[in-house]
Design a protein around this motif. Structure first.
Motif, PDB file in Angstrom:
ATOM      1  N   GLY B  70       0.600  -1.208  -0.160  1.00  0.00           N
ATOM      2  CA  GLY B  70      -0.181  -0.340   0.061  1.00  0.00           C
ATOM      3  C   GLY B  70       0.794   0.887   0.046  1.00  0.00           C
ATOM      4  N   ASP B  71       0.016   2.200  -0.891  1.00  0.00           N
ATOM      5  CA  ASP B  71       1.209   3.613   0.033  1.00  0.00           C
ATOM      6  C   ASP B  71      -0.031   4.617   0.985  1.00  0.00           C
ATOM      7  OD1 ASP B  71       0.629   6.204  -2.712  1.00  0.00           O
ATOM      8  OD2 ASP B  71       2.168   6.017  -0.840  1.00  0.00           O
ATOM      9  N   VAL B  72       1.068   4.316   2.328  1.00  0.00           N
ATOM     10  CA  VAL B  72       0.933   5.151   2.798  1.00  0.00           C
ATOM     11  C   VAL B  72       0.400   6.772   3.471  1.00  0.00           C
ATOM     12  CG1 VAL B  72       0.592   5.412   5.468  1.00  0.00           C
ATOM     13  CG2 VAL B  72       0.277   3.015   4.692  1.00  0.00           C
ATOM     14  N   THR B  73       0.039   8.287   4.174  1.00  0.00           N
ATOM     15  CA  THR B  73       0.492   9.058   3.720  1.00  0.00           C
ATOM     16  C   THR B  73       0.404   9.058   5.167  1.00  0.00           C
ATOM     17  OG1 THR B  73       0.170   9.263   1.381  1.00  0.00           O
ATOM     18  CG2 THR B  73       0.497  11.478   3.326  1.00  0.00           C
ATOM     19  N   THR B  74       1.085  10.181   6.013  1.00  0.00           N
ATOM     20  CA  THR B  74       0.964  10.272   7.749  1.00  0.00           C
ATOM     21  C   THR B  74       1.221  12.007   7.655  1.00  0.00           C
ATOM     22  OG1 THR B  74       3.606  10.181   8.062  1.00  0.00           O
ATOM     23  CG2 THR B  74       2.269   7.904   8.412  1.00  0.00           C
ATOM     24  N   ILE B  75       0.506  12.109   8.123  1.00  0.00           N
ATOM     25  CA  ILE B  75       1.040  14.194   9.008  1.00  0.00           C
ATOM     26  C   ILE B  75       1.836  14.372   8.137  1.00  0.00           C
ATOM     27  CG2 ILE B  75       2.091  13.562  11.354  1.00  0.00           C
ATOM     28  CD1 ILE B  75      -0.809  16.603   9.936  1.00  0.00           C
ATOM     29  N   GLU B  76       3.620  13.602   8.443  1.00  0.00           N
ATOM     30  CA  GLU B  76       5.087  14.263   7.838  1.00  0.00           C
ATOM     31  C   GLU B  76       5.091  14.234   6.179  1.00  0.00           C
ATOM     32  OE1 GLU B  76       4.269  11.206  10.253  1.00  0.00           O
ATOM     33  OE2 GLU B  76       5.281  11.421  12.466  1.00  0.00           O
ATOM     34  N   GLY B  77       4.669  13.172   6.063  1.00  0.00           N
ATOM     35  CA  GLY B  77       4.276  13.443   4.691  1.00  0.00           C
ATOM     36  C   GLY B  77       3.094  14.316   3.536  1.00  0.00           C
ATOM     37  N   LEU B  78       3.234  15.730   5.451  1.00  0.00           N
ATOM     38  CA  LEU B  78       1.799  16.887   3.900  1.00  0.00           C
ATOM     39  C   LEU B  78       2.719  17.993   3.615  1.00  0.00           C
ATOM     40  CD1 LEU B  78      -0.924  17.234   5.762  1.00  0.00           C
ATOM     41  CD2 LEU B  78      -1.162  15.709   3.923  1.00  0.00           C
ATOM     42  N   ALA B  79       3.898  18.271   4.327  1.00  0.00           N
ATOM     43  CA  ALA B  79       4.030  19.841   3.973  1.00  0.00           C
ATOM     44  C   ALA B  79       5.260  18.516   3.326  1.00  0.00           C
ATOM     45  CB  ALA B  79       5.151  19.985   5.450  1.00  0.00           C
ATOM     46  N   GLU B  80       5.478  19.618   1.932  1.00  0.00           N
ATOM     47  CA  GLU B  80       6.143  19.775   0.850  1.00  0.00           C
ATOM     48  C   GLU B  80       7.899  20.823   1.090  1.00  0.00           C
ATOM     49  OE1 GLU B  80       5.581  18.267  -3.527  1.00  0.00           O
ATOM     50  OE2 GLU B  80       3.274  18.280  -2.373  1.00  0.00           O
ATOM     51  N   HIS B  81       8.810  20.087   0.559  1.00  0.00           N
ATOM     52  CA  HIS B  81       9.838  21.612   1.035  1.00  0.00           C
ATOM     53  C   HIS B  81       9.632  22.970   2.048  1.00  0.00           C
ATOM     54  CE1 HIS B  81      10.874  19.531  -2.636  1.00  0.00           C
ATOM     55  NE2 HIS B  81       9.596  20.113  -3.274  1.00  0.00           N
ATOM     56  N   GLY B  82       9.333  21.556   3.188  1.00  0.00           N
ATOM     57  CA  GLY B  82      10.165  23.198   4.372  1.00  0.00           C
ATOM     58  C   GLY B  82       8.171  24.264   4.716  1.00  0.00           C
TER      59      GLY B  82
END
Lengths: 787, 153, 289
Positions: B70-82
């Protein structure tokens, strides 16, 4: 997310962006379960399933043999590890029945959830597996979970040593002779209410990690706690770890609401087990475990009587409470209901006051502080009773309140304390205006005439709140063991940033933000240059932590005192550096100016001068760091008017909150968004008590509502958005005029909602309903009134 | 033990897991992504919400083995390049968090809800958040944050 | 809590699942896991082996089967709620699927898992009973079909042998003459129903032709309301107070023959009242569609 380096405008009074958010929004927070220490092992507590049972034996054989188990102990085996019982810091009377409470029960389990054994294993799962293998030989006993049943003849006795379940009786009386006032009263109402037992349920369950340095005896305890300082003192006393070697750290804490204002068995156990095993020991509570192992709120029978004139002027209030302590007295268990003792007269001008509270042991989780701690109970009783009086006199509940609200300040309450400021009438007027009271009554009348299935009701709650806990002298007089002061240290670092150390311990209240706002304004430091530190007894040694809406009232008062000290010292440095007399200097927001010139020195520049100390005035010590400890002389007195509108489906009994108006006076507002947020959250917990939540026990004393499936914490889907406004009467006793706001919403909301339900059901003749006003309770109230 | 491979926040991970290892603990303890929190044990509170293949799920009610492939996104994966994701930014601006414990779950639930309902009414927002509990905020500002996010996303 | 230890196998097909179920005592199927895993986490359920059918292709998808729809048992509630075929031809099912739990639950929970769990408080079973749906079950001895009403015989007691797999749910296409409603009364939006009512009403000339009423959480299994149905059959439709009277008469006996549970949300007596009230409303709504 940054604010400009140099503060150009005052930040106090603005919704400065929260400093806490950067880490919390990106998953970089550090809650207890986020912390790992090499070698860490896991603790699991074995808990009695019985509400009351003799412990005949604890067999740990299988547990010891289980995979990955490092240690396992019964209560009896750890008895010698304790140097004092768990703390009970408020023996409210001299003759209070105060049972010793240790981390694990050895002779009897006294509530379902009472810990009887503990295991330590290499992983969370293995610890849980091993805990199941502990075999406890229980002899179940009859249990009692109702305060009146607990006082009845033949009731099971929770603590055999006392021969009774009565814990204490505490009286308070003031003003004119209450008996005389009742005797001469033209009208009286006598009401009886039940405050149901509540489970605070912060979103983060509790957790601890204890780690030691065996060679030195130093212990570090991470704990999801509101009170690291108090925990340090009491756990040192209870475990024998010298206080100077015990460091307690509250990292990010996911909500508390009073339930983490406690020193818990698991904290003591983790320390003792870490000491015994030489390994860091972690324990994280399951939610269903929290329902048993973390203290509960409320749970009392309230008898309140009002004496009044025929016109409706209330002359006297008489109150009697019978309160469930649960099975043990924890840190302020007996005192929690007494925190409301002075305010059962509400926001009203009355002449005579009489109050009596009895604590009673039951076979349940101990009760203790839960948002409002004593004052929601008081406000509920008086606001319900006022509506009862209004019904009796056939008077509009708004007009009755208007007639009785305190209108002149300072006001001496008949109960003995003085309310320093407020304007309750203004909040009432504004709230009515926001609601469009006349418009509401019109719509209500139309629906009634049509005989609509869904009827509307409006409920009022004009409240005052007594917070800012608390003046130490008063605490001493009340027999509370500790004081109520608060400490702040402001430290200028040579490179220009500032550390603010506060002895408060926030767990959602935005202290990092609001404290920085105050310091930024008063010392001319940039908002982003200020770090607010808290919660770690090695970093902030002095403090009395956060509860009772004290951080704004007392914590920030201490902060202001510290800024004053900083300014005083910086002024000496500036005068010396600018070669003028101190009297020639003007100070504003961080800058000293020689009067009539443009020669200046900032506090930051003075700090640098204080650091290198090349040229300080004679006798002045280097460094610019000041500590202030502030002990309030009075309580803090927010107040206001809340109005709830409910829609009741008279066929199904479903009562929905459809509108909520709140006008609060919390004095000076440092950060409007933060204050609004506190009010929103407080209201929601108050509404939840009125309509949703209840800890229910079966006939065996087993908690039935032990998970979030059955214990109904409401979601956004159950609630409307609230309409807020404010009036501001500054507190004359606070350097910024602020009053404290953390609990006001909860205090005000519950009676507003219940009064609204009763208003909706008035045409049916319903005059009373128990909480929560569930569909079944509403339906039954209608049926009974009809018959 | 079972071998699994899954993508988390764009990074592929392989691991041997016990069948009983819950996805939430796999993320937190194996991968060190402690931003996803455990709030209950009955799948009631949504604090553990992550995205699995784009949909919000309670990671406490999923075994790590079920997320294999599967492909999981957590809160840590939302912000991009800070740079904060618009939903994170909206939560910040609307003061939609206080203690922050439930917040990652709410943010992920919001991302999922806006994918399925890009322009929700207040009532729809509140209904879509029925599975996320908060004790601090009273939800008023969370709703505002979702509304702001809907406009921004 | 962490579940007690267990073994895990992923099945690639229904037949493989059947075989795996037979390989161990106390083996259980894992589909969405939102009935089973919560029980395992509280350690109320301790299977020795979980057979994961969450990715068995033949269990997923909705297809048009003429006068019926064939719904794969592995279809998730969210997908059922949004499926265009179901929305068009059997909207009572798509609607009800959207009421289950919350979005996170609906993204994982399956219709098969929900029915096979046998919880009288679950929503879909009553709907399927009202629809007279058919369940397809495959076991070691082959495939069989069964009316939904026969599937559940008690609380958590369903007609599935140790190696059986519920593979498909067949629901009738409602057609333009059938009005429907599923009304759920719960304390909070995410909660199980205190009581819920599924109503299907067939329009026939100016009368109510055929009525089917099924109740959630009014007994150990989904309960039909035959007394109420009988009072409705042939009653006038769109006839103002006459229709109103017929609906009231029917609703008044909706709880006949039921055996409602008592719990913290509602007593048996209150459930009976709710069943009557909600039946009336469900019928009104069904007639209006």
């Amino acid at each position: 997310m940054t604010v400009t380096e140099e503060a150009t405008q005052a930040l106090v009074g603005t919704s400065a962006p929260r400093k806490e958010d950067a880490r919390l929004l990106t998953g970089q927070g550090s809650f207890v379960d986020d912390i790992t220490i090499p070698g860490m092992v896991w603790m699991a507590v074995v808990r009695s399933p019985y509400a009351h049972a003799r412990i005949r034996g604890v067999d740990l054989t299988k547990a010891h043999a289980a995979e990955g188990v490092v240690a396992a102990f019964s209560g009896a085996e750890l008895a010698d590890d304790w140097t004092a019982p768990l703390p009970m810091a408020w023996p409210v009377t001299e003759d209070i029945n105060n049972p010793s409470h240790y981390a694990l029960a050895a002779d009897k389990a006294r509530y379902a959830g009472d810990g009887v054994a503990v295991v330590v294993a290499e992983s969370r799962g293995l610890a849980q597996d091993a805990a199941e293998l502990v075999e406890v030989d229980y002899e179940p006993l009859q249990a009692v979970t109702d305060v009146e049943a607990a006082l009845a003849d033949g009731a099971p006795i929770v603590h055999d040593e006392f021969g009774t379940n009565r814990c204490y009786t505490w009286p308070l009386a003031g003003g004119e002779d209450v008996d005389a006032l009742f005797a001469e009263a033209e009208v009286t109402v006598e009401e009886r209410y039940r405050q149901q037992r509540l489970i605070p349920n912060p979103m983060e369950p509790r957790g601890v990690i204890a780690s030691t340095v065996p060679a030195t005896g130093e212990v570090t305890l991470y704990t999801s706690s509101q009170i690291p300082h108090i925990a340090r003192v009491t756990l040192a006393l209870g475990t024998g770890v010298p206080e100077s070697k015990l460091r307690v750290i509250a990292p990010d804490v996911g909500g508390g609401f009073g339930s983490k204002l406690q020193v818990y068995p698991e904290e003591a156990l983790a320390i003792v087990l870490a000491r015994r095993t030489g390994l860091p020991v972690k324990w994280i509570e399951e939610r269903t475990e929290n329902a048993l192992a973390t203290h509960h709120g409320r749970d009392m029978i309230q008898e309140i009587a009002l004496a009044a004139t025929a016109e409706g002027k209330i002359t006297a209030v008489r109150v009697r409470l019978t309160v469930s302590m649960g099975a043990y007295l924890m840190i302020i268990t007996p005192g929690t209901p007494l925190l409301g003792a002075w305010v059962y007269g509400g926001a009203y001008d009355i002449k005579g006051y009489s109050f009596e509270c009895s604590g009673v042991f039951t076979n349940q989780t101990p009760t203790d502080a839960y948002r409002g701690a004593g004052r929601p109970e008081a406000t509920y009783a008086i606001e319900r009773a006022v509506d009862a009086l209004a019904r009796k006199l056939d008077k509009d509940p708004v007009e009755l309140r208007r007639l009785n609200l305190i209108s002149e300040f300072p006001h001496d309450l008949a109960s003995g304390l003085t309310v320093d400021s407020g304007d309750y009438h203004a909040t009432l007027d504004r709230a009515l205006e926001m609601l469009d009271y006349d418009g509401f009554r019109r719509e209500q009348a139309e629906r009634r005439e049509r005989g609509d299935t869904k009827q509307l009701g409006v409920g009022f709650s004009t409240y005052l709140e007594m917070c800012g806990l608390a003046p130490s002298r008063i605490l001493g007089a009340l027999r509370y063991v500790a004081g109520g002061w608060e400490a702040a240290t402001i430290r200028f670092l040579p490179t220009g940033t500032v550390q603010v150390l506060t002895g408060t311990t926030p767990h959602g209240q935005s202290h990092d933000t609001t404290f920085a706002q105050v310091v930024a304004d008063r010392l001319g430091v940039g908002y982003d240059e200020i770090e607010v530190l808290h919660g770690d007894t090695s970093v902030v040694p002095l403090g009395m932590d956060t509860y009772g809406s004290r951080s704004l009232a007392i914590g920030i008062a201490a902060l202001c005192s510290a800024t004053d000290k900083i300014v005083a010292k910086a002024q000496r440095i500036a005068a010396h550096g600018l070669e003028v007399a101190e009297a020639d200097l003007e100070y504003e927001a961080g800058t000293f100016r020689v009067r009539g010139t443009d020669r200046t020195m900032t506090v930051k520049e003075a700090a640098f001068a204080a650091w290198h100390a090349h040229d300080l005035p004679d006798g002045l010590e280097p460094a610019l760091e000041e500590t202030a400890v502030y002990d309030p002389s009075v309580f803090s007195w927010p107040g206001g008017t809340h109005i709830a509108v409910v829609e009741v489906d008279t066929e199904t009994g479903v009562a929905n909150l459809v509108r909520y108006v709140a006008v609060d006076d919390v004095g000076t507002v440092i950060n409007p968004q933060v204050v609004d947020g506190q009010v929103h959250g407080g209201i929601t917990q108050g509404v939840a008590q009125a309509l949703y939540e209840e800890a229910v026990y079966d006939e065996n004393g087993t908690l039935v509502t032990g998970s979030l499936v059955d214990y109904l914490v409401p979601s956004a889907a159950e609630l409307p958005s609230y309409e807020l406004d404010r009036t501001v009467t500054q507190s004359p006793n606070h350097p910024l005029g602020a009053k404290g706001v953390g609990e006001t919403g909860t205090i005000a909301a519950t009676p507003a909602v219940v009064n609204a339900v009763l208003d909706a059901l008035a045409p049916y003749g319903v005059t009373d309903i128990d909480m929560p006003a569930s569909p079944e309770r509403v339906w039954r109230a209608i049926q009974e009134a009809r018959s | 033990m079972r071998q699994i491979a899954l993508t988390v926040n764009g990074e592929r991970h392989e691991a041997d897991v016990e069948p009983r290892e819950l996805l939430v603990y796999f993320l937190r303890e194996r991968l060190g992504l402690t931003g996803t929190h455990v709030g209950c044990d009955t799948s009631s509170c949504g604090a553990c919400t992550v995205l699995l293949d784009g949909e919000s799920v309670n990671s406490c009610t999923l075994l790590a083995v079920q997320a294999d492939g599967g492909d999981v996104t957590t809160i840590e994966g939302l912000a991009e390049h800070g740079q904060l994701h618009p939903v994170q930014q909206a939560f910040h601006e609307q003061h939609a968090l206080q203690c922050g414990y439930c917040t990652p779950g709410f943010v992920m639930a919001t991302v999922s809800l806006l994918r399925e309902q890009p322009d929700p009414t207040e009532a729809e927002i509140r209904k879509a958040l029925e599975g996320n509990l908060c004790r601090c905020t009273g939800y008023v500002n969370i709703v505002k944050a979702v509304q702001q996010s809907a406009a921004a996303v | 809590m962490i579940p007690a230890p267990f073994d895990y196998e992923r099945a690639g097909s229904v037949d493989e699942a059947i075989e795996l179920l037979g390989s161990r005592e106390e083996a259980k199927l894992l589909a969405g896991g939102h009935s089973l895993l919560p029980l395992m986490k509280l350690r109320f359920s301790r299977p020795s082996l979980l057979v994961d059918i969450g990715r068995v292709d033949e269990l997923s998808g909705v297809s048009d089967a003429g006068d019926r729809l064939a719904i794969g048992a592995g279809t998730r509630h969210h997908d059922l709620n949004n499926d265009p075929l179901v929305q068009e031809h059997c909207p009572i099912v798509s609607w009800t699927a959207g009421l289950i739990g919350d979005p996170q639950v609906r993204h994982r929970g399956t219709i098969g898992g929900s029915i096979a769990h046998g919880d009288p408080a679950s929503d879909l079973p009553a709907v399927l009973v009202a629809l007279d749906a058919e369940l397809v079950i495959r076991g070691p001895d082959g495939e069989r079909t069964m009316p939904a009403v026969d599937f559940c015989s008690g609380v958590f007691d369903v007609a599935l042998g140790l190696q059986d797999v519920l593979t498909e749910v067949r629901v009738p296409k409602l057609g333009p003459d059938v009005g429907w409603s599923y009304l759920k009364l719960a304390r909070r939006a995410q909660d199980w129903a205190m009581v819920a009512v599924a109503a299907l009403v067939t329009r026939s000339n100016g009368t109510i032709g055929d009525a089917r009423i099924a109740l959630t959480n009014m007994g150990p299994v989904p309960m039909r309301a035959p007394a109420a149905e009988q009072r409705l059959a042939g009653a006038p439709r769109d006839a103002g107070s006459d229709t109103e009277y017929a609906l009231s008469e029917a609703a008044a006996v909706a709880d006949q023959g039921t055996d409602p549970p008592g719990d913290v949300t509602a007593s048996p007596e209150f459930r009976r009242e709710l069943a009557r009230v909600v039946t009336k409303r469900a019928l009104e709504e069904a007639l209006s569609r």
